[in-house]
Design an enzyme around this catalytic site. Sequence first.
Site, PDB file in Angstrom:
ATOM      1  N   LYS A  53      85.605  23.070 101.621  1.00 14.50           N
ATOM      2  CA  LYS A  53      84.221  23.171 102.104  1.00 14.50           C
ATOM      3  C   LYS A  53      83.971  22.057 103.123  1.00 14.50           C
ATOM      4  CE  LYS A  53      80.904  22.313  99.135  1.00 14.50           C
ATOM      5  NZ  LYS A  53      79.903  22.477  98.057  1.00 14.50           N
ATOM      6  N   ILE A  57      85.255  32.051 103.659  1.00  9.98           N
ATOM      7  CA  ILE A  57      84.868  32.887 102.517  1.00  9.98           C
ATOM      8  C   ILE A  57      83.397  32.768 102.165  1.00  9.98           C
ATOM      9  CG2 ILE A  57      87.148  32.976 101.459  1.00  9.98           C
ATOM     10  CD1 ILE A  57      86.305  30.623  99.683  1.00  9.98           C
ATOM     11  N   GLY A  58      82.680  31.883 102.825  1.00 15.32           N
ATOM     12  CA  GLY A  58      81.262  31.745 102.511  1.00 15.32           C
ATOM     13  C   GLY A  58      80.618  30.639 103.312  1.00 15.32           C
ATOM     14  N   GLU A  59      79.302  30.585 103.199  1.00 13.17           N
ATOM     15  CA  GLU A  59      78.528  29.614 103.960  1.00 13.17           C
ATOM     16  C   GLU A  59      77.299  29.243 103.171  1.00 13.17           C
ATOM     17  OE1 GLU A  59      77.651  31.054 107.805  1.00 13.17           O
ATOM     18  OE2 GLU A  59      76.949  29.118 108.591  1.00 13.17           O
ATOM     19  N   PHE A  66      75.140  23.352 102.861  1.00 11.20           N
ATOM     20  CA  PHE A  66      76.080  22.249 103.082  1.00 11.20           C
ATOM     21  C   PHE A  66      77.009  22.536 104.254  1.00 11.20           C
ATOM     22  CE2 PHE A  66      80.151  20.165 102.515  1.00 11.20           C
ATOM     23  CZ  PHE A  66      79.807  18.861 102.196  1.00 11.20           C
ATOM     24  N   GLY A  67      77.563  23.736 104.292  1.00  8.35           N
ATOM     25  CA  GLY A  67      78.504  24.050 105.352  1.00  8.35           C
ATOM     26  C   GLY A  67      79.289  25.314 105.056  1.00  8.35           C
ATOM     27  N   ASP A 103      70.095  23.462  91.286  1.00 10.01           N
ATOM     28  CA  ASP A 103      70.201  24.611  92.199  1.00 10.01           C
ATOM     29  C   ASP A 103      70.952  25.759  91.518  1.00 10.01           C
ATOM     30  OD1 ASP A 103      69.599  25.932  94.532  1.00 10.01           O
ATOM     31  OD2 ASP A 103      71.324  25.139  95.656  1.00 10.01           O
TER      32      ASP A 103
END
Length: 388
Positions: free
Chosen positions: A128, A106-108, A111-112, A225
């Site tokens: 994650k 679902i995402g990147e 971190f990973g 962040d």
Amino acid sequence: MVATTTTGMFLVCFDALCPCFGSKRNDGSEDPVLSKDGNSLSSSQMRSISDRIPGSPLRVPGSPFRVPPSPSRFSLSSQPSRNDPLNLSLEQVIKLTRNFSPALMIGESYFGKAYRVELQDGHVVAIKRARKEHFASLHAEFKNEIALLKKIEHRNLVQLLGYIDKGNERIVITEFVSNGTLRDHLDGQHELILGFSQRLEIAIDVAHGLTYLHLYAEKPIIHRDVKSSNILLTEGFRAKVGDFGFARTGTAEQSEIQTDVKGTAGYVDPEYLRTNYLTVKSDVYSYGILLLEILSGRRPIEVKRGAREKITVRWAFEKYNRGDVQDILDPMLTESVNEDILTKIFDVMFQCVAPTRADRPHMKEVVEKLWKIRRDYAKTQNRAEATV
């Protein structure tokens, strides 16, 4: 859980591009503002960033969103949804993710990769997985994120459910926030456009989460962040702040932390970038950039626009100083917003991105100001409805 990111980012300093960026209302900004919702960078990388951002897709207007009443006091975490801790083994995680199948991704982020996983009881979580190529360098970030997430609980912060630190695998398991990232919605990827009321509620939710971190956690936590791709939305469009990999803890006595600069270019406090001293006011600066992003729909840097519009906060300041606050709003918003309301909310935004920390408010002050703006906005909406 996390928005897909790219490596193309760059940093621009306002003092070089706009030396006249003073404040008509004592709340201007002349600082580095960015590119796209890309990877988080070290201080050395921030000084050599490329000029590259894709354009935004077309957006489809959505329906208005009811504004709930302001709370009577500073209520921070009214009944957060607590999920039970998960004690999954690495073997179970591999099975649940189908050996980390791209179909479940679902995402990147830096971190990973993150995956949507449905447990046997039907509960959905996000998993994650740390990148192998950054394994050694991410060890500190992983430990840091786990240590922080284990100690916090707030309805506007993504909740930790479990983690694995075994062999060459580092995995974080969190609640799944089903409606994607704020940046996805600003880009129109969910086939609707956020209304002004929704945007105001999202801004208040994020401010609540940051206020909790700064004032009400066991120790003050600086997120470091804050950006639109780290803000996740629920189906009801409540916002949750995620990705604590770069967060740092302080003490009540320690107002500044000396550390290497980390964060995302364009959202980073210019004083932190210049001095390597981090404070809660660094998050306030990032929040100000985020607030402008929420209202305008623009990324901090829009490379495809002309020179006068490329740096979003400078462009917005020029509009604000001329009294053209309506022009700062996302053009995809179809509703009419009272100019006095817009001026007040942009006042808050420019206070947050003031060049010096001493001129920036604390997040609790920001929340209280936004509460008042929300109340005033509701009154203007009621008057408008009464005249129809």
